[in-house]
Design a protein around this motif. Structure first.
Motif, PDB file in Angstrom:
ATOM      1  N   ASP A   1      -4.922 -47.922   3.424  1.00 55.52           N
ATOM      2  CA  ASP A   1      -4.334 -46.689   2.885  1.00 55.52           C
ATOM      3  C   ASP A   1      -4.972 -45.455   3.509  1.00 55.52           C
ATOM      4  O   ASP A   1      -4.297 -44.498   3.875  1.00 55.52           O
ATOM      5  N   GLU A   2      -6.276 -45.485   3.641  1.00 56.27           N
ATOM      6  CA  GLU A   2      -7.027 -44.351   4.163  1.00 56.27           C
ATOM      7  C   GLU A   2      -6.739 -44.076   5.642  1.00 56.27           C
ATOM      8  O   GLU A   2      -6.716 -42.930   6.079  1.00 56.27           O
ATOM      9  N   LEU A   3      -6.513 -45.135   6.405  1.00 52.47           N
ATOM     10  CA  LEU A   3      -6.355 -44.989   7.860  1.00 52.47           C
ATOM     11  C   LEU A   3      -4.898 -45.045   8.311  1.00 52.47           C
ATOM     12  O   LEU A   3      -4.627 -45.130   9.507  1.00 52.47           O
ATOM     13  N   MET A   4      -3.986 -44.953   7.387  1.00 48.32           N
ATOM     14  CA  MET A   4      -2.568 -45.153   7.658  1.00 48.32           C
ATOM     15  C   MET A   4      -2.030 -44.328   8.831  1.00 48.32           C
ATOM     16  O   MET A   4      -1.297 -44.836   9.651  1.00 48.32           O
ATOM     17  N   ASP A   5      -2.385 -43.081   8.943  1.00 48.30           N
ATOM     18  CA  ASP A   5      -1.816 -42.199   9.968  1.00 48.30           C
ATOM     19  C   ASP A   5      -2.755 -41.986  11.154  1.00 48.30           C
ATOM     20  O   ASP A   5      -2.649 -40.984  11.854  1.00 48.30           O
ATOM     21  N   ARG A   6      -3.660 -42.917  11.371  1.00 42.62           N
ATOM     22  CA  ARG A   6      -4.629 -42.757  12.453  1.00 42.62           C
ATOM     23  C   ARG A   6      -4.537 -43.922  13.423  1.00 42.62           C
ATOM     24  O   ARG A   6      -4.015 -44.980  13.102  1.00 42.62           O
ATOM     25  N   ASP A   7      -5.051 -43.703  14.640  1.00 41.35           N
ATOM     26  CA  ASP A   7      -5.101 -44.765  15.647  1.00 41.35           C
ATOM     27  C   ASP A   7      -6.323 -45.633  15.358  1.00 41.35           C
ATOM     28  O   ASP A   7      -7.458 -45.163  15.445  1.00 41.35           O
ATOM     29  N   VAL A   8      -6.081 -46.874  15.005  1.00 40.12           N
ATOM     30  CA  VAL A   8      -7.162 -47.783  14.614  1.00 40.12           C
ATOM     31  C   VAL A   8      -7.354 -48.844  15.695  1.00 40.12           C
ATOM     32  O   VAL A   8      -6.395 -49.457  16.164  1.00 40.12           O
ATOM     33  N   TYR A   9      -8.618 -49.043  16.069  1.00 44.84           N
ATOM     34  CA  TYR A   9      -8.998 -50.032  17.072  1.00 44.84           C
ATOM     35  C   TYR A   9     -10.001 -50.976  16.438  1.00 44.84           C
ATOM     36  O   TYR A   9     -10.923 -50.540  15.746  1.00 44.84           O
ATOM     37  N   LEU A  10      -9.839 -52.258  16.675  1.00 39.93           N
ATOM     38  CA  LEU A  10     -10.736 -53.271  16.130  1.00 39.93           C
ATOM     39  C   LEU A  10     -11.539 -53.882  17.263  1.00 39.93           C
ATOM     40  O   LEU A  10     -10.974 -54.359  18.247  1.00 39.93           O
ATOM     41  N   LEU A  11     -12.849 -53.856  17.139  1.00 45.44           N
ATOM     42  CA  LEU A  11     -13.730 -54.432  18.155  1.00 45.44           C
ATOM     43  C   LEU A  11     -14.760 -55.303  17.444  1.00 45.44           C
ATOM     44  O   LEU A  11     -15.745 -54.816  16.891  1.00 45.44           O
ATOM     45  N   PHE A  12     -14.468 -56.598  17.410  1.00 45.23           N
ATOM     46  CA  PHE A  12     -15.317 -57.546  16.693  1.00 45.23           C
ATOM     47  C   PHE A  12     -15.955 -58.530  17.659  1.00 45.23           C
ATOM     48  O   PHE A  12     -15.510 -58.691  18.792  1.00 45.23           O
TER      49      PHE A  12
END
Length: 121
Positions: free
Chosen positions: A48-59
């Motif tokens: 919900d918090e990151l809905m309008d942002r570019d999210v990148y996952l680096l695991f």
């Protein structure tokens, strides 16, 4: 830095990963940690918090990293998945030039000294 201040967010597993990624970046990007795991409730809040942002996952390239990816893939399918080479296993133990190359492939600005390291190695 306040949460929500930047358009891009990179989600990593731990604080050592955060430090490694931050040391390579040459732009303001919010870096969040899951601390290795994340509950469904926390994940829903994050979505919900990151809905309008570019999210990148680096695991990490291990079982716990893959488990996190599956959770995020289900709950946040629009997130961009970044991968380290399996030979390094962990983000924190990957060489800076490798992290820089991974981030550059996602159109992030990185410190050029880490890209030139690879050429000189």
């Amino acid at each position: 830095m306040e949460w929500g201040e930047f358009d891009k967010v990179i989600i990593v597993e731990g604080s050592s990963d955060r430090r490694k990624v931050a040391s390579v970046l040459n732009e303001d990007v919010e870096i969040r940690c899951t601390n290795g795991t994340i509950s469904l409730t926390k994940l829903d809040e994050l979505v919900d918090e990151l809905m309008d942002r570019d999210v990148y996952l680096l695991f990490d390239a291990d079982e716990s990293g893959e488990k996190l990816r599956k959770q995020f893939r289900r709950e946040m399918p629009e997130a961009n998945h970044l991968y380290i080479n399996k030979m390094y296993k962990e983000v924190e133990s990957s060489p800076e030039h490798h992290i820089a190359t991974v981030l550059l492939s996602a159109n992030m600005n990185v410190k050029m000294k880490f890209l030139s390291q690879r050429v000189n190695d």
